[in-house]
Design an enzyme around this catalytic site. Structure first.
Site, PDB file in Angstrom:
ATOM      1  N   GLU A 193      24.086   0.315 -93.276  1.00  0.00           N
ATOM      2  CA  GLU A 193      22.627   0.491 -93.198  1.00  0.00           C
ATOM      3  C   GLU A 193      21.863  -0.700 -93.771  1.00  0.00           C
ATOM      4  OE1 GLU A 193      22.061   4.301 -95.111  1.00  0.00           O
ATOM      5  OE2 GLU A 193      23.336   5.333 -93.679  1.00  0.00           O
ATOM      6  N   ASN A 242      27.886  -0.517 -90.049  1.00  0.00           N
ATOM      7  CA  ASN A 242      27.690   0.895 -89.726  1.00  0.00           C
ATOM      8  C   ASN A 242      26.229   1.261 -89.973  1.00  0.00           C
ATOM      9  OD1 ASN A 242      28.781   3.653 -89.306  1.00  0.00           O
ATOM     10  ND2 ASN A 242      28.401   3.986 -91.490  1.00  0.00           N
ATOM     11  N   HIS A 278      23.626  10.605 -86.187  1.00  0.00           N
ATOM     12  CA  HIS A 278      23.010  11.825 -86.726  1.00  0.00           C
ATOM     13  C   HIS A 278      21.886  12.228 -85.763  1.00  0.00           C
ATOM     14  CE1 HIS A 278      25.318  11.775 -90.398  1.00  0.00           C
ATOM     15  NE2 HIS A 278      25.044  10.491 -90.548  1.00  0.00           N
ATOM     16  N   GLU A 307      29.682   9.238 -87.672  1.00  0.00           N
ATOM     17  CA  GLU A 307      29.091  10.322 -88.467  1.00  0.00           C
ATOM     18  C   GLU A 307      28.359  11.329 -87.583  1.00  0.00           C
ATOM     19  OE1 GLU A 307      26.712   8.807 -91.724  1.00  0.00           O
ATOM     20  OE2 GLU A 307      28.129   7.198 -92.149  1.00  0.00           O
ATOM     21  N   ASP A 309      26.657  14.296 -85.949  1.00  0.00           N
ATOM     22  CA  ASP A 309      26.324  15.720 -86.046  1.00  0.00           C
ATOM     23  C   ASP A 309      25.047  15.940 -85.240  1.00  0.00           C
ATOM     24  OD1 ASP A 309      24.514  14.658 -87.971  1.00  0.00           O
ATOM     25  OD2 ASP A 309      25.557  15.607 -89.652  1.00  0.00           O
TER      26      ASP A 309
HETATM   27  O1  9MR Z   1      26.802  13.446 -96.460  1.00  0.00           O
HETATM   28  C1  9MR Z   1      26.404  12.650 -97.562  1.00  0.00           C
HETATM   29  C2  9MR Z   1      25.735  13.540 -98.621  1.00  0.00           C
HETATM   30  O2  9MR Z   1      26.710  14.382 -99.202  1.00  0.00           O
HETATM   31  C3  9MR Z   1      25.055  12.692 -99.670  1.00  0.00           C
HETATM   32  O3  9MR Z   1      24.335  13.544-100.549  1.00  0.00           O
HETATM   33  C4  9MR Z   1      24.142  11.682 -98.992  1.00  0.00           C
HETATM   34  C5  9MR Z   1      23.426  10.812-100.008  1.00  0.00           C
HETATM   35  O4  9MR Z   1      22.781   9.767 -99.396  1.00  0.00           O
HETATM   36  O5  9MR Z   1      24.900  10.863 -98.130  1.00  0.00           O
HETATM   37  C6  9MR Z   1      25.446  11.585 -97.059  1.00  0.00           C
HETATM   38  O6  9MR Z   1      26.161  10.725 -96.198  1.00  0.00           O
HETATM   39  C7  9MR Z   1      25.425   9.684 -95.559  1.00  0.00           C
HETATM   40  C8  9MR Z   1      26.392   8.554 -95.282  1.00  0.00           C
HETATM   41  O7  9MR Z   1      27.032   8.152 -96.455  1.00  0.00           O
HETATM   42  C9  9MR Z   1      25.677   7.367 -94.653  1.00  0.00           C
HETATM   43  N1  9MR Z   1      24.954   7.766 -93.480  1.00  0.00           N
HETATM   44  C10 9MR Z   1      24.070   8.926 -93.607  1.00  0.00           C
HETATM   45  C11 9MR Z   1      24.847  10.102 -94.202  1.00  0.00           C
HETATM   46  C12 9MR Z   1      23.983  11.345 -94.226  1.00  0.00           C
HETATM   47  O8  9MR Z   1      22.905  11.148 -95.108  1.00  0.00           O
END
Ligand code: 9MR
Length: 400
Positions: A193, A242, A278, A307, A309
């Site tokens: 990101e 990513n 997402h 990722e 969903d």
């Molecule tokens: O799924 C992850 C969640 O448990 C955390 O609280 C969150 C914090 O930023 O991050 C989520 O995972 C992220 C991933 O690492 C990067 N892309 C977006 C994902 C969803 O927020």
């Protein structure tokens, strides 16, 4: 669109080209009962497969050159929930994860704030456990992540470091973490990101406003350094950029396209571009997803969905209507088809497989039901959409 993948010739070339632990990949594709696992793992596998549908799983349905992954729940939002760490304590969750998937991504366990909570201390325990579990269950692992603006420990963000010290800290972290798992990680999200949401440039700015501390303090050249250090620490791992919001051909994905061209021209060991995925049914499906993956493939990169969903605005009773379920299934199917349609899209990961542990309702108050199984592990239409699409690809590719 034909769901078939590659001619036998290109497949062979492709597999040979996969410097990343080809043995690992072959085992993952073969599924839990291939070859001879250690007796305890074999027994656990057989029991898990028996309980949860035997060969009727996503990993067993997939073509041999595609790994199907899930995030491994733990850390992050899970810590504020009313349950124990899912990966450590939920046996049914673990069984299903072993039976269904051939690739695992630590959801939070390899992020800086977890694996490097103090400057002089690494907590490898949760990530070690995931990597060990993956080996026992013939799964590959995606490492996530090394250079990110978020989930950095306080000691790092609040620390009074000179630029030189910061650079040394990043180098040491990458060498230590990547080095520890060398040979056991298929793909690393090296940079996560790093581009602003509007695609106008890299995330430069105060950390409180989403700025990336590394790029802001050390300049854009630190991205190339991170890839180089990761490559030195594990020459086998495939190294990825990513991000989210890059499903379509848009300003943000185009910023990556230009960045990758520059990095490749400089000889930086960047191997892949990954699209998180997402999605929400309240927005249209990114119909040009495959074309977008394809343009990165054409630069000589591997691609991946990392990722996926598909969330939705739930009715008042919290139960999706059948029309919503059908729409969600359609999004999952099309995202998978897009990956299957691109030659070097070899890794397809969903961000959790059960609503029991999804991050979505915690972050989006009105939305939910984003994964392919209910909280009781019932398979939704979205699960069946993935499975039938995988089976079609497998058959279309001559049994691969
Ligand atoms: O799924 C992850 C969640 O448990 C955390 O609280 C969150 C914090 O930023 O991050 C989520 O995972 C992220 C991933 O690492 C990067 N892309 C977006 C994902 C969803 O927020």
């Amino acid at each position: 669109m034909p769901l078939h993948r590659k001619s036998p010739t290109t497949t062979a070339r492709h597999l040979v080209g996969l410097a990343v632990a080809p043995a690992l990949l072959a085992l993952a594709a073969a599924g839990p009962s291939a070859a001879a696992p250690p007796p305890t793992a074999e027994k656990a596998q057989a029991q898990a497969a028996q309980r949860h549908g035997g060969a009727d799983t996503l990993r067993r349905s997939a073509p041999r050159d595609l790994v199907v992954g899930t995030a491994v729940a733990g850390g992050g939002h899970h810590e504020e929930q009313d349950y124990a760490d899912p990966f450590a304590y939920d046996v049914e969750y673990r069984d299903r994860m072993a039976a269904e998937f051939s690739s695992l991504s630590p959801e939070n366990q390899a992020k800086w704030e977890y694996i490097h909570p103090r400057q002089d201390f690494y907590n490898f325990y949760p990530m070690d456990a995931i990597v060990r579990f993956a080996q026992e269950n013939r799964q590959v692992v995606r490492g996530h992540t090394l250079l990110w603006h978020s989930q950095n420990p306080e000691w790092l963000e609040e620390g009074d470091f000179t630029d030189e010290e910061l650079r040394a800290i990043l180098k040491e972290h990458i060498q230590t973490v990547v080095g520890r798992y060398a040979g056991r990680i298929q793909q690393w999200d090296v940079a996560n990101e790093i581009v602003k949401d509007d695609g106008s440039g890299l995330r430069v700015g105060p950390t409180s406003e989403g700025g990336n501390i590394w790029i802001t303090r050390l300049g854009p050249g630190i991205i190339a350094d991170a890839f180089r250090w990761a490559h030195e620490a594990d020459p086998q791992a495939k190294l990825f950029l990513n991000d989210y919001g890059v499903e379509s051909v848009n300003a943000k994905s185009t910023a990556y396209y230009e960045l990758v061209k520059d990095l490749k021209a400089e000889g930086v060991p960047v191997d892949g571009f990954a699209i998180q995925g997402h999605l929400s049914t309240q927005y249209g499906f990114p119909a040009d997803l495959q074309a977008n993956l394809q343009r990165f493939d054409a630069l000589g990169l591997e691609t991946a969905i990392t990722e996926l969903d598909v969330r939705m605005v739930l009715p008042e009773d919290g139960i999706p209507t059948s029309a919503q379920q059908a729409q969600q299934a359609d999004y999952y199917r099309r995202a998978l088809q897009a990956c299957l349609g691109v030659e070097d899209c070899d890794s397809f990961t969903i961000w959790g497989f059960t609503d029991k542990y999804s991050w979505v309702p915690v972050f989006f108050t009105e939305e939910g039901s984003a994964t392919v199984m209910t909280a009781d592990y019932e398979r939704k239409p979205a699960y069946h959409a993935l499975q039938s699409t995988l089976l079609d690809a497998r058959r279309g590719a001559g049994g691969r």
